[in-house]
Design a protein around this motif. Structure first.
Motif: not given
Lengths: 327, 303
Positions: A224-251
């Motif tokens: 959901d948080f990625l969808r929220t980021a997109r809804a707030k107007g971030l581009s796909r690339r921005q949302s993926l790298f700033r929000h998605g990757l930071r979470v996915a890289i933790l494990p």
């Protein structure tokens, strides 16, 4: 946070002590150092053998506890004792340690970065051409033992060298013994030697990380948080790298610690096959020659390395994950 | 990769038993089926092959040294006249048996350690976890290599025991966390209040409920074991001569493999194919037991 790290460091020291004790005791129980002196012609008198064993501190006539305490005391003061050839283990260690560190550090950095990148691309373009190719590649690489991979790389390089008529890939040693040159030429020569062993270590890492990174990224992509980021107007690339990757890289930080043990296991094979004089090939010759002190030194080295990677992973998680950072 | 169609219609799924459903999901997975077929062929080759082989693995043909594959010697011959086909299937046999035995033993050990640690908690849990952490510090490869002089000249079963003794830790952790979440469930409570002894609760009530984890991990452990066994044998720390394993065959073959590729090619391909097949089966089992992980991926694709 400071408290947390302090606890980790204390735990680290206990574990190193435990692992090296285990290593020394197992080696002392399994090896028969007097076998090196038997079968010589003319036979070496028993008293000479005993004197030699006493000199090394490995005479089985002494109780194991005494031998262990002597060894541990010396190690604490920075002396790993003598090898079977009556050379100082410290000298051998200082000569070989950088060879292995170069291989392992470069291999793990390249492996993890390339693996994470490949995993992210595979997840973002799921079922695309890259994804399918990466899956096939990593499945086959994960099913190939390091020694077979190294052998295949070596043969492939020799074949390639023959095709192009010059030696581009060197398959033996860390540098050419007869090489005279400096600056860029020296660096190039080192690189030509470095490339295949590092690749044989890194390829396994790429396969390992890309699978896990792909799964972690896929989990995040539907969140959901990625969808929220997109809804707030971030581009796909921005949302993926700033929000998605930071979470996915933790494990991956945790996997880094785990996979470093696998890398340490790979080093003996890679070093033997490519003729590098590192810690791994030393370990093998030391086991073959019943060399208790040298084997223990390698075991201390590898336990420090494995635990250090765990510590680094913990710190990385603490920095990246606000839930841990604020604790 | 795993292109599984998990949508079994709601109506049919109600009529299917759980095991039938899992079987259905598993056999719809093309890669998993391919894995089963390849592995079955490997087993057939390893255990039925010797009856068709023209030569025994420990028989030397001094008239045919380093011969390429021919009618007489299907995979060629080695430096001392050994039949490479017979040697390869003998090595495959050893590697498969060791892989299966170790996987069963180490998964059993992991189930017991993880089950009791997760159910009892407290001191038992802490000491088991501590043991696991301590054993994970040293790569098992190093420990077994150091202990290799102990089984030199003895039966290879000692090697199997060592591989199992240092290969259970990761599975035990997974079993432990699964049992911990089951511990508070009503059926366990009920058993406790009825006075069922701890041993019975773990074996009768907890472990059967984590059976899917155990089956998946046992499968994946077969592959992992074959990899470490061949690695150790490659360096001479595993299966001892005169007996052979795929690892020791590859080690012998590589010295002159550039000119005589048949010496290591067959053993190498058998090794990769076997491990690949096992990991396909393991992945297929995971998807069949736990299709949820697959559905979330599909959903994410739609978004």
């Amino acid at each position: 946070m400071v408290n947390y790290l302090l606890r980790r460091v204390v735990n680290f020291l206990i574990m190193v002590a435990l692992a090296s004790t285990l290593g020394y005791v197992l080696a002392s129980l399994a090896f028969d150092p007097s076998a090196n002196y038997q079968g010589a012609n003319p036979p070496i008198p028993q008293s000479t053998i005993n004197a030699k064993l006493d000199n090394l501190g490995v005479n089985p006539a002494k109780p194991l506890l005494r031998r262990y305490l002597n060894w541990a005391g010396d190690v604490l003061s920075g002396d790993f004792g003598l090898s079977v050839g009556e050379q100082r283990v410290n000298e051998e260690l200082s000569r070989r340690i950088w060879v292995s560190l170069r291989l392992l550090v470069l291999g793990s950095i390249i492996g993890s970065l390339a693996g994470v990148a490949l995993g992210v691309v595979s997840a973002v373009r799921q079922y695309g051409l890259t994804d399918r190719a990466a899956s096939v590649l990593s499945f086959s690489l994960l099913s190939t033992p390091v020694f077979l991979l190294a052998i295949l790389l070596k043969f492939g390089a020799i074949e390639l060298n023959n095709r192009i008529g010059t030696t581009f890939f060197f398959t033996i040693g860390e540098y050419s013994a007869d090489f005279s040159g400096n600056g860029w030429e020296l660096l190039l020569n080192r690189l030509q030697h470095l490339i295949l062993p590092t690749l044989s270590i890194a390829l396994g890492g790429i396969a390992f990380y890309s699978r896990y990174q792909r799964n972690a990224m896929l989990d995040v992509l539907g969140s959901d948080f990625l969808r929220t980021a997109r809804a707030k107007g971030l581009s796909r690339r921005q949302s993926l790298f700033r929000h998605g990757l930071r979470v996915a890289i933790l494990p991956m930080a945790t996997f880094f610690a785990y996979s470093f043990g696998l890398l340490v296991t790979g080093a003996p094979f890679t070093e033997t096959i490519f003729g590098w004089n590192g810690m791994g090939s030393w370990f093998i010759t030391a086991v073959q020659s019943n060399d208790i002190n040298s084997v223990s030194a390698v075991i201390v080295f590898s336990s420090v390395l494995v635990l250090l990677s765990g510590l680094i992973a913990d710190i990385a998680v603490a920095i990246l994950d606000p839930r841990v950072r604020l604790r | 990769m795993t292109v599984v169609q998990t949508e079994v219609g709601e109506q049919t799924s109600e009529r299917l038993t759980r095991s039938a459903l899992i079987r259905l999901r598993f056999f719809r997975n093309r890669l998993a089926v391919a894995g089963v077929v390849i592995l079955a062929m490997m087993f057939l080759l390893a255990f039925v092959g010797p009856f068709f082989s023209k030569h025994r693995w420990d028989e030397l043909d001094f008239l045919a040294l380093l011969q390429p594959p021919s009618q007489e010697h299907w995979f060629g011959t080695s430096q001392i006249g050994g039949d490479v086909f017979a040697l390869t299937i003998r090595g495959l046999q050893k590697s498969l048996i060791i892989g299966l035995l170790v996987a069963v033993f180490s998964t059993g050990l992991a189930a017991i350690a993880g089950g009791f640690a997760g159910y009892l908690g407290g001191k038992v849990d802490r000491s088991v976890m501590w043991l696991i952490d301590a054993l994970l510090v040293l790569p098992s490869f190093l420990i077994i290599a150091v202990m290799s002089p102990l089984y030199r000249g003895r039966t290879w079963l000692v090697f199997v025991v060592l591989l199992a003794a240092f290969g259970w830790m990761v599975t035990a952790r997974i079993v432990r966390s699964a049992t911990m979440s089951l511990r508070e469930r009503d059926f366990v409570r009920a058993a406790q209040y009825m006075g069922v002894p701890v041993r019975k609760i773990v074996f009768r009530h907890l472990l059967p409920n984590v059976a899917s984890i155990l089956i998946i991990d046992a499968t994946l452990n077969v592959g992992a074991t074959i990899l470490s066994e061949t690695g150790l044998s490659y360096l001479g720390f595993g299966v001892q001569p005169p007996d052979v394993s795929l690892g020791s065959l590859i080690a012998e073959g590589t010295a002159s493999a550039l000119t005589y590729p048949w010496l290591f090619m067959f053993a190498g391909s058998a090794l990769i194919l076997t491990v690949l097949a096992v990991s396909f089966i393991g992945d297929g089992l995971r998807d069949a037991f736990d299709p949820g992980s697959n559905k979330s991926k599909k959903k994410s694709k739609a978004s």
